[in-house]
Scaffold this motif. Structure first.
Motif, PDB file in Angstrom:
ATOM      1  N   UNK A  20      -0.255  39.067 -73.206  1.00 12.98           N
ATOM      2  CA  UNK A  20      -0.654  39.864 -71.995  1.00 12.98           C
ATOM      3  C   UNK A  20      -2.165  39.497 -72.139  1.00 12.98           C
ATOM      4  N   UNK A  21      -2.843  39.639 -73.215  1.00 18.80           N
ATOM      5  CA  UNK A  21      -4.348  39.373 -73.213  1.00 18.80           C
ATOM      6  C   UNK A  21      -4.478  38.007 -72.549  1.00 18.80           C
ATOM      7  N   UNK A  26      -6.726  34.162 -68.378  1.00 16.30           N
ATOM      8  CA  UNK A  26      -6.384  33.147 -67.607  1.00 16.30           C
ATOM      9  C   UNK A  26      -6.496  33.592 -66.075  1.00 16.30           C
ATOM     10  N   UNK A  27      -6.176  34.945 -66.012  1.00 18.34           N
ATOM     11  CA  UNK A  27      -6.334  35.414 -64.482  1.00 18.34           C
ATOM     12  C   UNK A  27      -7.853  35.659 -64.346  1.00 18.34           C
ATOM     13  N   UNK A  28      -8.632  36.022 -65.250  1.00 18.31           N
ATOM     14  CA  UNK A  28     -10.095  36.254 -64.987  1.00 18.31           C
ATOM     15  C   UNK A  28     -10.691  35.016 -64.569  1.00 18.31           C
ATOM     16  N   UNK A  29     -10.237  33.932 -65.362  1.00 18.85           N
ATOM     17  CA  UNK A  29     -10.927  32.455 -65.043  1.00 18.85           C
ATOM     18  C   UNK A  29     -10.410  32.102 -63.581  1.00 18.85           C
ATOM     19  N   UNK A  30      -9.257  32.270 -63.276  1.00 20.07           N
ATOM     20  CA  UNK A  30      -8.658  32.040 -62.065  1.00 20.07           C
ATOM     21  C   UNK A  30      -9.417  32.613 -60.965  1.00 20.07           C
ATOM     22  N   UNK A  31      -9.784  34.146 -61.144  1.00 19.35           N
ATOM     23  CA  UNK A  31     -10.727  34.908 -60.106  1.00 19.35           C
ATOM     24  C   UNK A  31     -11.810  34.306 -60.054  1.00 19.35           C
ATOM     25  N   UNK A  32     -12.655  33.965 -61.328  1.00 22.78           N
ATOM     26  CA  UNK A  32     -13.939  33.665 -61.101  1.00 22.78           C
ATOM     27  C   UNK A  32     -13.781  32.146 -60.330  1.00 22.78           C
ATOM     28  N   UNK A  33     -13.028  31.427 -60.676  1.00 22.19           N
ATOM     29  CA  UNK A  33     -13.118  30.155 -59.988  1.00 22.19           C
ATOM     30  C   UNK A  33     -12.775  30.426 -58.462  1.00 22.19           C
ATOM     31  N   UNK A 158      -4.491  26.027 -69.534  1.00 29.08           N
ATOM     32  CA  UNK A 158      -4.960  25.596 -68.358  1.00 29.08           C
ATOM     33  C   UNK A 158      -4.043  25.501 -67.352  1.00 29.08           C
ATOM     34  N   UNK A 159      -2.796  25.213 -67.524  1.00 32.08           N
ATOM     35  CA  UNK A 159      -1.788  25.319 -66.747  1.00 32.08           C
ATOM     36  C   UNK A 159      -1.726  26.646 -66.074  1.00 32.08           C
ATOM     37  N   UNK A 160      -1.721  27.817 -67.040  1.00 31.64           N
ATOM     38  CA  UNK A 160      -1.613  29.053 -66.649  1.00 31.64           C
ATOM     39  C   UNK A 160      -2.526  29.756 -65.565  1.00 31.64           C
ATOM     40  N   UNK A 161      -3.920  29.279 -65.875  1.00 33.53           N
ATOM     41  CA  UNK A 161      -4.916  29.490 -64.956  1.00 33.53           C
ATOM     42  C   UNK A 161      -4.743  29.065 -63.589  1.00 33.53           C
ATOM     43  N   UNK A 163      -1.902  28.161 -62.231  1.00 33.21           N
ATOM     44  CA  UNK A 163      -0.540  29.179 -61.669  1.00 33.21           C
ATOM     45  C   UNK A 163      -1.006  30.449 -61.264  1.00 33.21           C
ATOM     46  N   UNK A 164      -1.909  30.903 -61.930  1.00 31.18           N
ATOM     47  CA  UNK A 164      -2.484  32.345 -61.405  1.00 31.18           C
ATOM     48  C   UNK A 164      -3.374  32.278 -60.073  1.00 31.18           C
ATOM     49  N   UNK A 165      -3.986  30.955 -60.165  1.00 26.15           N
ATOM     50  CA  UNK A 165      -5.035  30.794 -59.049  1.00 26.15           C
ATOM     51  C   UNK A 165      -4.137  30.443 -57.988  1.00 26.15           C
ATOM     52  N   UNK A 166      -3.103  29.663 -57.994  1.00 23.82           N
ATOM     53  CA  UNK A 166      -2.175  29.633 -56.940  1.00 23.82           C
ATOM     54  C   UNK A 166      -1.694  30.936 -56.173  1.00 23.82           C
ATOM     55  N   UNK A 167      -1.133  31.691 -57.247  1.00 17.78           N
ATOM     56  CA  UNK A 167      -0.848  33.059 -56.908  1.00 17.78           C
ATOM     57  C   UNK A 167      -1.929  33.921 -56.187  1.00 17.78           C
ATOM     58  N   UNK A 168      -2.934  33.778 -56.576  1.00 19.38           N
ATOM     59  CA  UNK A 168      -4.033  34.462 -55.680  1.00 19.38           C
ATOM     60  C   UNK A 168      -4.314  33.827 -54.596  1.00 19.38           C
ATOM     61  N   UNK A 169      -4.227  32.613 -54.319  1.00 20.63           N
ATOM     62  CA  UNK A 169      -4.378  32.102 -53.032  1.00 20.63           C
ATOM     63  C   UNK A 169      -3.316  32.535 -52.074  1.00 20.63           C
ATOM     64  N   UNK A 170      -2.165  32.416 -52.543  1.00 14.42           N
ATOM     65  CA  UNK A 170      -0.651  32.660 -51.897  1.00 14.42           C
ATOM     66  C   UNK A 170      -0.647  34.187 -51.478  1.00 14.42           C
TER      67      UNK A 170
END
Length: 182
Positions: A20-21, A26-33, A158-161, A163-170
């Motif tokens: 989970x950590x 990964x989500x923190x990185x996707x949010x920052x991006x 990197x793949x998880x980041x 995927x989470x970035x895609x979820x953020x956008x969607x």
């Protein structure tokens, strides 16, 4: 000149250094991006609290560890809050930590909720349970909560980041003025 945004992370898994950590980071990185794509400046590596480290102190009378951790997290403009799914909701540890937050603790902040579970049937728990908890603490939660099936955690970070970035956008995150006014 405005200050760079700070993205903090709170993980409610009772197991230290958990999957989970990793998902939360990964989500923190996707949010920052996503924020950088919007033209925001973001401070790298905002505050991180792994509640597993606080577990021995959560119910210790007179302990100031939880309060200090909450104070550290209050410096974040955006807070990723992640938990594994236990009994169709977030962990008791996460709830016990957040129960010690003062009323309105997240006022003026944006929170991004994330739940991790072994089965997709738990995907709605983030909307039904975690998102309302963060709103109750005063956070703006402008998009849908995010969900990750444990099977996705085996992927490269990197793949998880991605995927989470895609979820953020969607899910509508950060396409409108999603970050609370500074």
């Amino acid at each position: 000149m405005t200050q760079p945004l700070v993205v903090g992370t709170l993980v409610g898994n009772p197991r230290p250094a958990s999957r989970t950590l990793n998902a939360a980071l990964a989500l923190r990185e996707a949010v920052s991006h996503a924020l950088r794509l919007r033209g925001e400046e973001v401070t790298p590596n905002g505050p991180l609290v792994d509640a597993a480290d606080l577990a021995p102190e959560v119910f210790t009378p007179g302990s100031t560890a939880v309060r200090a951790a909450l104070d550290t997290l209050s410096t974040a403009d955006v807070l990723v809050v992640a938990s594994p799914t236990y009994k169709a909701t977030y962990t008791g540890l996460l709830k016990s930590v957040l129960d010690q937050a003062p009323g309105g603790w997240l006022r003026g902040k944006t929170a991004v909720p994330l739940l991790v579970a072994a089965a997709d049937k738990h995907a709605l728990a983030v909307e039904v349970h975690l998102k309302p908890l963060l709103a109750e603490l005063g956070a703006s939660v402008p998009g849908r909560g995010l969900f990750v099936n444990e099977s996705a955690l085996a992927a490269d970070q990197t793949v998880l980041i991605t995927e989470l970035g895609d979820q953020l956008a969607e899910s509508g995150w950060f396409t409108a003025p999603a970050v609370a006014a500074r």
